[in-house]
Design a protein around this motif. Structure first.
Motif, PDB file in Angstrom:
ATOM      1  N   THR A 151       0.801  -1.219   0.000  1.00  0.00           N
ATOM      2  CA  THR A 151       0.000   0.000   0.000  1.00  0.00           C
ATOM      3  C   THR A 151       0.835   1.271   0.000  1.00  0.00           C
ATOM      4  O   THR A 151       0.297   2.364  -0.067  1.00  0.00           O
ATOM      5  CB  THR A 151      -0.935   0.036   1.224  1.00  0.00           C
ATOM      6  OG1 THR A 151      -0.159  -0.096   2.412  1.00  0.00           O
ATOM      7  CG2 THR A 151      -1.948  -1.104   1.155  1.00  0.00           C
ATOM      8  N   ALA A 152       2.164   1.134   0.108  1.00  0.00           N
ATOM      9  CA  ALA A 152       3.028   2.319   0.012  1.00  0.00           C
ATOM     10  C   ALA A 152       3.031   2.785  -1.442  1.00  0.00           C
ATOM     11  O   ALA A 152       3.324   2.039  -2.350  1.00  0.00           O
ATOM     12  CB  ALA A 152       4.453   1.979   0.454  1.00  0.00           C
ATOM     13  N   ARG A 153       2.668   4.029  -1.673  1.00  0.00           N
ATOM     14  CA  ARG A 153       2.564   4.539  -3.029  1.00  0.00           C
ATOM     15  C   ARG A 153       3.928   4.558  -3.703  1.00  0.00           C
ATOM     16  O   ARG A 153       4.936   4.876  -3.075  1.00  0.00           O
ATOM     17  CB  ARG A 153       1.988   5.961  -2.992  1.00  0.00           C
ATOM     18  CG  ARG A 153       1.543   6.465  -4.353  1.00  0.00           C
ATOM     19  CD  ARG A 153       0.749   7.747  -4.190  1.00  0.00           C
ATOM     20  NE  ARG A 153       1.546   8.776  -3.551  1.00  0.00           N
ATOM     21  CZ  ARG A 153       1.032   9.923  -3.141  1.00  0.00           C
ATOM     22  NH1 ARG A 153      -0.245  10.161  -3.234  1.00  0.00           N
ATOM     23  NH2 ARG A 153       1.822  10.829  -2.583  1.00  0.00           N
ATOM     24  N   ILE A 154       3.975   4.212  -4.977  1.00  0.00           N
ATOM     25  CA  ILE A 154       5.235   4.106  -5.709  1.00  0.00           C
ATOM     26  C   ILE A 154       6.013   5.415  -5.648  1.00  0.00           C
ATOM     27  O   ILE A 154       7.223   5.437  -5.521  1.00  0.00           O
ATOM     28  CB  ILE A 154       4.983   3.715  -7.178  1.00  0.00           C
ATOM     29  CG1 ILE A 154       4.362   2.316  -7.235  1.00  0.00           C
ATOM     30  CG2 ILE A 154       6.268   3.760  -7.985  1.00  0.00           C
ATOM     31  CD1 ILE A 154       5.225   1.232  -6.638  1.00  0.00           C
ATOM     32  N   GLY A 155       5.327   6.546  -5.721  1.00  0.00           N
ATOM     33  CA  GLY A 155       6.016   7.832  -5.725  1.00  0.00           C
ATOM     34  C   GLY A 155       6.612   8.211  -4.390  1.00  0.00           C
ATOM     35  O   GLY A 155       7.360   9.172  -4.297  1.00  0.00           O
ATOM     36  N   GLY A 156       6.311   7.481  -3.344  1.00  0.00           N
ATOM     37  CA  GLY A 156       6.840   7.794  -2.018  1.00  0.00           C
ATOM     38  C   GLY A 156       5.907   7.301  -0.939  1.00  0.00           C
ATOM     39  O   GLY A 156       4.740   7.041  -1.179  1.00  0.00           O
ATOM     40  N   TYR A 157       6.423   7.171   0.262  1.00  0.00           N
ATOM     41  CA  TYR A 157       5.610   6.682   1.365  1.00  0.00           C
ATOM     42  C   TYR A 157       4.511   7.688   1.664  1.00  0.00           C
ATOM     43  O   TYR A 157       4.717   8.890   1.661  1.00  0.00           O
ATOM     44  CB  TYR A 157       6.498   6.478   2.598  1.00  0.00           C
ATOM     45  CG  TYR A 157       5.714   6.145   3.830  1.00  0.00           C
ATOM     46  CD1 TYR A 157       5.016   4.945   3.904  1.00  0.00           C
ATOM     47  CD2 TYR A 157       5.636   7.046   4.887  1.00  0.00           C
ATOM     48  CE1 TYR A 157       4.280   4.632   5.029  1.00  0.00           C
ATOM     49  CE2 TYR A 157       4.896   6.736   6.003  1.00  0.00           C
ATOM     50  CZ  TYR A 157       4.226   5.537   6.078  1.00  0.00           C
ATOM     51  OH  TYR A 157       3.489   5.244   7.184  1.00  0.00           O
ATOM     52  N   GLY A 182      12.043  -4.078  -1.951  1.00  0.00           N
ATOM     53  CA  GLY A 182      13.237  -3.261  -2.117  1.00  0.00           C
ATOM     54  C   GLY A 182      13.466  -2.342  -0.930  1.00  0.00           C
ATOM     55  O   GLY A 182      12.694  -2.314   0.032  1.00  0.00           O
ATOM     56  N   PHE A 183      14.545  -1.572  -1.008  1.00  0.00           N
ATOM     57  CA  PHE A 183      14.884  -0.650   0.067  1.00  0.00           C
ATOM     58  C   PHE A 183      14.112   0.655  -0.023  1.00  0.00           C
ATOM     59  O   PHE A 183      14.004   1.405   0.960  1.00  0.00           O
ATOM     60  CB  PHE A 183      16.387  -0.337   0.030  1.00  0.00           C
ATOM     61  CG  PHE A 183      16.794   0.539  -1.126  1.00  0.00           C
ATOM     62  CD1 PHE A 183      16.836   1.919  -1.007  1.00  0.00           C
ATOM     63  CD2 PHE A 183      17.125  -0.022  -2.354  1.00  0.00           C
ATOM     64  CE1 PHE A 183      17.213   2.729  -2.074  1.00  0.00           C
ATOM     65  CE2 PHE A 183      17.501   0.772  -3.438  1.00  0.00           C
ATOM     66  CZ  PHE A 183      17.542   2.151  -3.295  1.00  0.00           C
ATOM     67  N   GLU A 184      13.562   0.934  -1.206  1.00  0.00           N
ATOM     68  CA  GLU A 184      12.974   2.251  -1.460  1.00  0.00           C
ATOM     69  C   GLU A 184      11.851   2.645  -0.504  1.00  0.00           C
ATOM     70  O   GLU A 184      11.834   3.800  -0.021  1.00  0.00           O
ATOM     71  CB  GLU A 184      12.481   2.342  -2.914  1.00  0.00           C
ATOM     72  CG  GLU A 184      13.591   2.314  -3.954  1.00  0.00           C
ATOM     73  CD  GLU A 184      13.957   0.892  -4.380  1.00  0.00           C
ATOM     74  OE1 GLU A 184      14.712   0.749  -5.355  1.00  0.00           O
ATOM     75  OE2 GLU A 184      13.461  -0.063  -3.738  1.00  0.00           O
ATOM     76  N   PRO A 185      10.873   1.756  -0.197  1.00  0.00           N
ATOM     77  CA  PRO A 185       9.802   2.175   0.720  1.00  0.00           C
ATOM     78  C   PRO A 185      10.318   2.600   2.088  1.00  0.00           C
ATOM     79  O   PRO A 185       9.802   3.544   2.686  1.00  0.00           O
ATOM     80  CB  PRO A 185       8.909   0.925   0.823  1.00  0.00           C
ATOM     81  CG  PRO A 185       9.175   0.165  -0.432  1.00  0.00           C
ATOM     82  CD  PRO A 185      10.630   0.399  -0.727  1.00  0.00           C
ATOM     83  N   TYR A 186      11.336   1.909   2.587  1.00  0.00           N
ATOM     84  CA  TYR A 186      11.899   2.252   3.891  1.00  0.00           C
ATOM     85  C   TYR A 186      12.626   3.607   3.821  1.00  0.00           C
ATOM     86  O   TYR A 186      12.480   4.448   4.727  1.00  0.00           O
ATOM     87  CB  TYR A 186      12.879   1.170   4.341  1.00  0.00           C
ATOM     88  CG  TYR A 186      12.260  -0.201   4.418  1.00  0.00           C
ATOM     89  CD1 TYR A 186      11.499  -0.593   5.521  1.00  0.00           C
ATOM     90  CD2 TYR A 186      12.418  -1.120   3.372  1.00  0.00           C
ATOM     91  CE1 TYR A 186      10.927  -1.853   5.587  1.00  0.00           C
ATOM     92  CE2 TYR A 186      11.841  -2.377   3.436  1.00  0.00           C
ATOM     93  CZ  TYR A 186      11.099  -2.739   4.536  1.00  0.00           C
ATOM     94  OH  TYR A 186      10.527  -3.985   4.604  1.00  0.00           O
ATOM     95  N   ALA A 187      13.409   3.800   2.773  1.00  0.00           N
ATOM     96  CA  ALA A 187      14.139   5.062   2.623  1.00  0.00           C
ATOM     97  C   ALA A 187      13.171   6.230   2.461  1.00  0.00           C
ATOM     98  O   ALA A 187      13.396   7.314   3.011  1.00  0.00           O
ATOM     99  CB  ALA A 187      15.081   4.980   1.424  1.00  0.00           C
ATOM    100  N   ARG A 188      12.079   6.010   1.726  1.00  0.00           N
ATOM    101  CA  ARG A 188      11.097   7.083   1.534  1.00  0.00           C
ATOM    102  C   ARG A 188      10.410   7.442   2.846  1.00  0.00           C
ATOM    103  O   ARG A 188      10.152   8.619   3.127  1.00  0.00           O
ATOM    104  CB  ARG A 188      10.062   6.666   0.496  1.00  0.00           C
ATOM    105  CG  ARG A 188      10.601   6.616  -0.929  1.00  0.00           C
ATOM    106  CD  ARG A 188       9.529   6.157  -1.893  1.00  0.00           C
ATOM    107  NE  ARG A 188      10.087   5.961  -3.233  1.00  0.00           N
ATOM    108  CZ  ARG A 188       9.887   4.887  -3.981  1.00  0.00           C
ATOM    109  NH1 ARG A 188       9.134   3.892  -3.526  1.00  0.00           N
ATOM    110  NH2 ARG A 188      10.422   4.789  -5.180  1.00  0.00           N
ATOM    111  N   GLN A 189      10.082   6.437   3.643  1.00  0.00           N
ATOM    112  CA  GLN A 189       9.428   6.723   4.916  1.00  0.00           C
ATOM    113  C   GLN A 189      10.354   7.520   5.826  1.00  0.00           C
ATOM    114  O   GLN A 189       9.935   8.489   6.457  1.00  0.00           O
ATOM    115  CB  GLN A 189       8.988   5.439   5.613  1.00  0.00           C
ATOM    116  CG  GLN A 189       8.207   5.719   6.905  1.00  0.00           C
ATOM    117  CD  GLN A 189       7.773   4.466   7.630  1.00  0.00           C
ATOM    118  OE1 GLN A 189       8.129   3.347   7.236  1.00  0.00           O
ATOM    119  NE2 GLN A 189       7.009   4.628   8.691  1.00  0.00           N
TER     120      GLN A 189
END
Length: 270
Positions: A54-60, A132-139
């Motif tokens: 449910t984390a949006r692709i463009g960012g958390y 991937g790492f991206e959702p965590y980094a965005r949050q």
């Protein structure tokens, strides 16, 4: 003794590593970080997949800046969890988790022997998960938006782990650059951190202060004062850096002051 008071006192006395698994602050984070903490603690395991999906692709899209429901504990837990999870994701880059990296993590971040198993569980879960790492980094970028010194502290912690075996592999540098970009850092900011950990003499003193060699004395003085204020260990702790990371903050302050001392002597600034 009141049971609730006793429980709160016990949690308050924990190291940050004990609070990650043993405390309740992590559950207030929500999103990918809260989900993986819950999964590592053995609670609501399915939430990790749900929150990542449910984390949006463009960012958390969850917790907004400044809305740490668990107060200071939540900020510290978010910082430390980011280091663990993003380190685990970095370990997947070259497919090898060296003993040097594991030992460096324990040494640099002062993990008590009694907490190694719990922190290891979180690390392994993040490393083995397919997301991937991206959702965590965005949050993290959203939670600490506007707190550049804290975000840079997380990036520097990742560099310490990456450099534990004495070399930074190209894939690791690419990974760290992507994390820095998500955090909102320009290339010049990333280069400063990169040179601090990979160049024998550290970054150029002007680069460390974020200015060019054509900067005026007044601008250099102002830059030094600003960086000293923003990166002071007490300031960072008040904003959410766990005490276990203060040695890293002291090292950075030493680099800032060394850069200013070198420039001041070269220019004859009093």
């Amino acid at each position: 003794m009141n049971v609730l008071f006793a429980t709160k006192s016990l949690i308050k006395s924990m190291s940050i590593w004990g609070k990650i698994i043993g405390g309740t602050a992590g559950f207030a984070l929500g999103g990918p970080l809260g989900a993986i903490l819950g999964a590592a603690a053995g609670h609501v395991v399915d939430r990790i997949k749900h929150n990542i999906r449910t984390a949006r692709i463009g960012g958390y899209t969850g917790t907004a800046q400044g809305s740490f429901a668990g107060g200071q504990d939540s900020r510290q837990v978010a910082f430390a969890t980011a280091v663990v999870v993003l380190s685990a994701k970095m370990a997947k880059v070259d497919g090898v988790v060296s003993r040097d990296e594991i030992n460096a993590f324990k040494r640099v971040f002062h993990i008590p022997p009694g907490e190694e198993k719990n922190v290891g569980r979180l690390f392994d879960m993040a490393r083995k998960s397919s997301d991937g790492f991206e959702p965590y980094a965005r949050q993290i970028a959203l939670l600490f938006r506007g707190e550049r010194a804290l975000l840079e502290g997380i990036l520097e912690a990742l560099y310490q782990i990456a450099m534990a075996d004495g070399a930074l592999h190209p894939a690791e540098k690419d990974y760290l650059h992507k994390v820095a970009t998500i955090f909102g850092f320009a290339d010049v900011d990333f280069d400063r951190v990169h040179h601090a950990y990979t160049s024998p003499g550290g970054p150029d003193p002007y680069e460390q202060l974020g200015l060019g060699r054509d900067a005026s004395n007044d601008d250099l003085k102002a830059a030094h004062r600003k960086l000293s204020r923003e990166n002071h260990p007490d300031t960072l702790m008040a904003k959410g850096m766990p005490p276990e990371f203060i040695e890293q903050a002291n090292d950075k302050m030493a680099r800032i002051n060394a850069a200013w001392d070198q420039i001041r002597k070269e220019r004859g600034i009093r």
